[in-house]
Design a protein around this motif. Structure first.
Motif, mmCIF file in Angstrom:
data_model
loop_
_atom_site.group_PDB
_atom_site.id
_atom_site.type_symbol
_atom_site.label_atom_id
_atom_site.label_comp_id
_atom_site.label_asym_id
_atom_site.label_seq_id
_atom_site.Cartn_x
_atom_site.Cartn_y
_atom_site.Cartn_z
ATOM 1 N N ILE A 10 -1.468 2.824 15.867
ATOM 2 C CA ILE A 10 -1.210 1.579 16.585
ATOM 3 C C ILE A 10 0.240 1.509 17.029
ATOM 4 O O ILE A 10 0.546 1.078 18.153
ATOM 5 C CB ILE A 10 -1.585 0.376 15.711
ATOM 6 N N ARG A 11 1.152 1.944 16.186
ATOM 7 C CA ARG A 11 2.583 1.891 16.533
ATOM 8 C C ARG A 11 2.916 2.836 17.693
ATOM 9 O O ARG A 11 3.934 2.654 18.370
ATOM 10 C CB ARG A 11 3.435 2.242 15.319
ATOM 11 N N SER A 12 2.071 3.824 17.911
ATOM 12 C CA SER A 12 2.341 4.786 18.994
ATOM 13 C C SER A 12 1.910 4.274 20.363
ATOM 14 O O SER A 12 2.222 4.898 21.384
ATOM 15 C CB SER A 12 1.604 6.109 18.706
ATOM 16 N N ASN A 47 1.015 -5.534 8.117
ATOM 17 C CA ASN A 47 1.547 -4.460 8.949
ATOM 18 C C ASN A 47 1.062 -4.475 10.399
ATOM 19 O O ASN A 47 1.750 -3.947 11.281
ATOM 20 C CB ASN A 47 1.189 -3.107 8.329
ATOM 21 N N LEU A 48 -0.093 -5.067 10.635
ATOM 22 C CA LEU A 48 -0.672 -5.088 11.978
ATOM 23 C C LEU A 48 -1.167 -6.502 12.287
ATOM 24 O O LEU A 48 -2.363 -6.752 12.442
ATOM 25 C CB LEU A 48 -1.835 -4.081 12.066
ATOM 26 N N ARG A 72 -5.682 7.923 20.008
ATOM 27 C CA ARG A 72 -4.511 7.748 19.132
ATOM 28 C C ARG A 72 -4.910 7.734 17.664
ATOM 29 O O ARG A 72 -4.178 8.251 16.813
ATOM 30 C CB ARG A 72 -3.766 6.460 19.507
ATOM 31 N N ASN A 86 -1.924 2.704 11.044
ATOM 32 C CA ASN A 86 -0.645 2.081 11.373
ATOM 33 C C ASN A 86 0.150 2.956 12.339
ATOM 34 O O ASN A 86 0.699 2.488 13.337
ATOM 35 C CB ASN A 86 0.137 1.819 10.087
ATOM 36 N N ARG A 87 0.211 4.278 12.047
ATOM 37 C CA ARG A 87 0.930 5.198 12.937
ATOM 38 C C ARG A 87 0.306 5.176 14.337
ATOM 39 O O ARG A 87 1.013 5.175 15.349
ATOM 40 C CB ARG A 87 0.873 6.617 12.400
ATOM 41 N N TYR A 136 -3.710 -4.956 20.542
ATOM 42 C CA TYR A 136 -2.782 -3.826 20.618
ATOM 43 C C TYR A 136 -3.147 -2.858 21.739
ATOM 44 O O TYR A 136 -2.276 -2.178 22.291
ATOM 45 C CB TYR A 136 -2.756 -3.062 19.298
ATOM 46 N N GLU A 178 -2.455 4.115 6.490
ATOM 47 C CA GLU A 178 -1.163 4.616 6.984
ATOM 48 C C GLU A 178 -1.350 5.292 8.337
ATOM 49 O O GLU A 178 -0.514 5.153 9.245
ATOM 50 C CB GLU A 178 -0.566 5.590 5.962
#
Length: 396
Positions: free
Chosen positions: A393-395, A316-317, A348, A390-391, A338, A387
């Motif tokens: 990092i995606r932000s 995922n990352l 974050r 993941n949120r 990232y 989870e």
């Protein structure tokens, strides 16, 4: 043999838990559903034998001043290290401290003078820096080399810095917190060789020595280099091993008569470090006498959690790097690909990911952009944590 269910989620709210309740002092803006995997204690129930020993002692009704100085107690402690490592510790070498960090502070004061240098290897457990500086001593940093996703000692740098007469000794983290290295005998011998050439003592923090992966062996420094044992002070404790940190009990191994005298002067005459509480004595004996099966099951569960996190990050990352965790229950992950801003990463993680972790920069500037994750918890909690990461990092 008991089989333990480490998937069981134990509610720690209402238990005065630093990790889950008082963490808001450090994270005042944390959302209500924040997953707290920062401070290094486990979210697993203790071995039943430890709980039973505490109950049995509590049933005696009186909790007056107590002392651990019985043959039975020392037999329990020394038998553990003899059985696990082949290490024969003399009873006369074992000194009580309520924790390894207080012991390091006492030793800094006992072995050095204000202004003296003490070497550490960052990124490393941040109380090393705090105790050196707060006691008016000087941090001498020999950073670990981070190369190809793992860490090594910089022996050339160690040689140069330990050659300085103003540097009196070093604090070694073995196994290393936070990077997870379990140092090989070759590395340890090379390190001791440098210290011996320059007549430096070594405080070896081995609190995580029982927490290693299958096929990996922790090597007590004194056993690797017995000829230098008088210049090695080893800090051990059942606290991380058996999840009893709140009971405040550590065993500090001091072989050198001069250092023993210095310890007694500082710890007892000047500070009055005190004696253990009666419940901790009962718990420590029970842990070392009966806790081996529990520990083996815990290590297996932690290893499975480490594998889960490694797989999750890879899938995922993929730009993050998981540093191999040979020892401890702490994972060290490089997120710099990232986010180059360590403070933004921290924000974050908390505000978007709803996870409270130990930020890498607190272990030294070499750790900026890394996160330390405590994986000694039920898988369901760890899944929520990942989870959230993941949120976060995606932000970015």
């Amino acid at each position: 043999m008991r089989t333990y269910d480490f998937d069981q989620v134990v509610d720690r709210i209402g238990t005065n838990s630093v990790k889950w309740e008082f963490f808001r002092k450090n994270f005042p803006d944390a959302p209500e559903d924040t997953v707290a995997l920062w401070v290094a204690d486990m979210d697993f129930p203790c071995a039943q034998e430890i709980v039973e020993a505490i109950h049995k002692r509590a049933d005696r009704l009186i909790f007056g001043y107590s002392d651990q100085g019985t043959d039975e107690f020392y037999d329990d402690v020394t038998a553990w290290y003899r059985r696990r490592f082949g290490w024969q510790i003399d009873r006369e070498s074992i000194f009580f401290s309520p924790g390894v960090v207080p012991a390091i502070a006492v030793l800094i004061r006992a072995l050095t003078e204000p202004g003296d240098g003490i070497l550490i290897q960052r990124p490393v457990y941040y109380p090393f820096t705090q105790k050196i500086e707060a006691n008016g001593r000087r941090v001498v940093n020999s950073p670990l080399i981070y190369r190809n996703g793992t860490y090594q000692m910089d022996f050339d740098d160690l040689e140069r810095k330990l050659a300085d007469p103003g540097t009196k000794g070093m604090v070694l983290c073995s196994p290393h917190n936070p990077v997870g290295r379990v140092w090989s005998t070759g590395e340890l011998k090379q390190l001791v060789g440098i210290c011996e050439r320059h007549h430096k003592w070594i405080i070896s923090d081995e609190i995580h020595g029982d927490l290693v992966r299958d096929g990996v062996n922790h090597h007590p420094l004194e056993m690797v280099c017995p000829g230098y044992r008088n210049e090695i002070i080893t800090c051990t404790a059942p606290s991380k091993t058996f999840n009893i940190a709140g009971l405040h009990f550590s065993n500090i191994i001091i072989n050198n008569p001069v250092y023993r005298e210095a310890w007694n002067l500082e710890a007892n005459s000047k500070i009055s470090l005190g004696r253990p509480n009666p419940l901790s004595i009962a718990a420590v004996s029970a842990a070392y006498r009966h806790g081996e099966s529990w520990l083996e099951q815990v290590n297996a569960y932690i290893s499975a959690n480490i594998e889960y996190v490694s797989d999750y990050v890879r899938e995922n990352l993929p730009l993050a790097t998981v540093v191999p965790t040979e020892g401890t229950y702490l994972m060290w992950i490089d997120f710099r690909a990232y986010c180059a801003d360590a403070k933004l990463l921290e924000e974050r993680m908390l505000k978007v990911g709803h996870v409270a972790l130990d930020e890498g920069y607190i272990f030294g500037e070499e750790g900026a952009g890394f996160e330390r994750i405590n994986v000694a918890c039920p898988r369901s909690i760890l899944e929520k944590c990942m989870e959230g990461i993941n949120r976060a990092i995606r932000s970015l």
